[in-house]
Enzyme design. Structure first.
Site, PDB file in Angstrom:
ATOM      1  N   LYS A 248       0.879  -1.177  -0.201  1.00  0.00           N
ATOM      2  CA  LYS A 248       0.053  -0.142   0.002  1.00  0.00           C
ATOM      3  C   LYS A 248       0.837   1.357  -0.034  1.00  0.00           C
ATOM      4  CE  LYS A 248      -3.136   3.142   0.608  1.00  0.00           C
ATOM      5  NZ  LYS A 248      -4.020   3.432  -0.144  1.00  0.00           N
TER       6      LYS A 248
ATOM      7  N   CYS B 170      -3.132  10.837   1.538  1.00  0.00           N
ATOM      8  CA  CYS B 170      -2.334   9.714   1.274  1.00  0.00           C
ATOM      9  C   CYS B 170      -0.903   9.967   0.747  1.00  0.00           C
ATOM     10  CB  CYS B 170      -3.496   8.911   0.283  1.00  0.00           C
ATOM     11  SG  CYS B 170      -4.994   8.716   0.991  1.00  0.00           S
TER      12      CYS B 170
END
Ligand code: SAJ
Length: 418
Positions: free
Chosen positions: A215, A269
């Site tokens: 991720k 993010c």
């Protein structure tokens, strides 16, 4: 395994990821409890409404609440599976702040029972999912956990990072492939069984540490690629070349695909996650750190150019178009557009009209300036002699450029190229 193995699911964190996940599972017939510490969000959801902007989410939540499959609360209740989707911000010295994840994990310890599944969707530094297993084992010595006994554990724990793109969450939640990392193989298999209720993409199983790094890698990869485009935009400025044309032409090469330069990288993010890799491996992350520095440096380059233009005017009036970190959403987190608007407000007395169609009031960082106001597009464009386009919202694409010929335009997104 089918949905019958998961009679109830509890999703902790009703934000951009948790709420859509809860609503999608509920729409597939699984009774879901959504948990959040924000009482306002909880009460809105229970009324069938939503507190965030995401296409079609309001309809889905409304339907799921109306059928009784989705409800919300401020505290977790017993369930067969728990999904944790809370933020993982970073601290002032760019270290991961796991306090929300730890609080969420610990909040469900009391309601855990043998056979339950705990999934962390929040983006985490490598090792966090195993640590969550340790936290729960501390709180529940009467149960066994996978970091100790592997597949024989009473509780299964895994990491399955969300990968959805804001603005396309409901589509990507269902269609994207999912990486699922178990603390033991059985943890990963049970997690896949849960997601298969709603996910049409592949479920790709691995261990928890690999899933955590995957991720972070995805977002660091994108950050590095955007940094390349942003660095190229600086080179083009120096050489007086149109960066958009250069990128477009270079991308005709069959193995070149340069991303779009912009005002910098925002959101919660891509501007954050690469630092989690740097923190874990500080001696091996030269490129990832450099990319962060290029992207973080881009807003200042734009501010400098706009301020130079401001000094050319007796009565400067600036229109700042967009505050959100990217197109067609209301999210201002880590937004370079907001940073630029704030910096312009601090550095000049020019009138600044901010246009952001997705918010109703100026954010705190701008509301204290008497020379800054939230405006509609027509008004802001009419009154400005300097236009700074910061976010490529649909509403800005259709502007009649013929009416702006007398104004100085800084199009940081390249949407007004003729
Ligand atoms: N940006 C550019 N140029 C580009 C693309 C993006 O300047 O060519 C800027 C955007 O304007 C924005 C920032 O980068 O400020 C990030 O936007 P984004 O659309 O690239 O990504 P996010 O932050 O909205 O979502 C990302 C996605 N990750 C990847 O594409 C690898 C999403 O799939 C993740 O689920 C999400 O992060 C997350 O939650 O981690």
């Amino acid at each position: 395994m089918t949905e019958r193995d998961f009679k109830t699911v509890c999703v902790i964190g009703m934000g951009y990821v948790g709420l859509p996940t809860a609503a999608v599972l509920a729409s597939r017939g699984v009774p879901v409890l959504g948990v959040d510490i924000d009482e306002n969000a909880v009460s809105l959801i229970n009324d069938g409404k939503i507190h965030i902007v995401e296409p079609d989410l309001d309809i889905l939540v409304n339907g799921a609440v109306a059928t009784g499959k989705l409800r919300a609360s401020t505290t977790p209740e017993p369930a067969d599976a728990f999904i944790i989707a809370v933020p993982t911000p970073f601290t002032a010295d760019r270290k991961p702040d796991l306090s929300y994840v730890e609080a969420a994990v610990r909040s469900l310890a009391d309601v855990l029972k043998k056979g339950d599944l705990v999934i962390i969707e929040s983006t985490c530094p490598v090792g966090t999912t195993e640590m969550a297993s340790v936290w729960l084992a501390d709180a529940r010595p009467d149960l066994t956990f996978p970091h100790n006994v592997g597949d024989a554990a009473d509780i299964n724990i895994s990491h399955s990072p969300e990968r959805v793109l804001p603005g396309r969450v409901l589509i990507e939640l269902v269609r994207n492939d999912r990486v699922i990392g178990g603390v033991s193989p059985r943890c990963a298999e049970r997690t896949a069984a849960l997601y298969r209720i709603a996910v049409e993409g592949k479920c790709l199983l691995t261990n928890a540490r690999t899933a955590e790094l995957v991720k972070l890698t995805e977002n660091a990869y994108r950050d590095v690629n955007i940094a390349f485009a942003n660095e190229l935009s600086l080179v083009c400025d120096d050489l007086e070349i149109d960066v958009w044309e250069a990128v477009e032409l270079a991308n005709h090469h069959p193995r070149v695909n340069i991303l779009n330069p912009g005002p910098g990288v925002g959101g919660h993010c891509i501007a954050v996650d690469p630092w989690f890799i740097v923190d874990s491996a500080p001696g091996s992350t030269t490129l990832i750190k450099a990319a962060r520095s290029v992207n973080d440096g881009k807003p200042q380059k734009i501010i400098t150019k706009v301020l130079a233009e401001v000094s050319n005017h007796d009565n400067p009036a600036i229109a700042c178009l967009g505050l959100a970190y990217k197109a067609d959403i209301d999210d201002l987190r880590e937004s370079p557009a907001l940073d630029i608007a704030v910096s312009l407000a601090e550095s000049t007395n020019a009138t600044i009209k901010v246009v952001e169609p997705h918010i109703q009031a100026l954010p705190n960082r701008l509301s204290g300036f008497s020379h800054v106001e939230l405006s509609d597009l027509t008004n802001a464009l009419e009154d400005a002699n300097i236009i700074v386009l910061l976010t490529d919202h649909k509403a800005f694409r259709d502007v009649d450029l013929g009416r702006l010929t007398s104004k100085k335009i800084f199009d940081t997104r390249g949407i007004w190229r003729s």
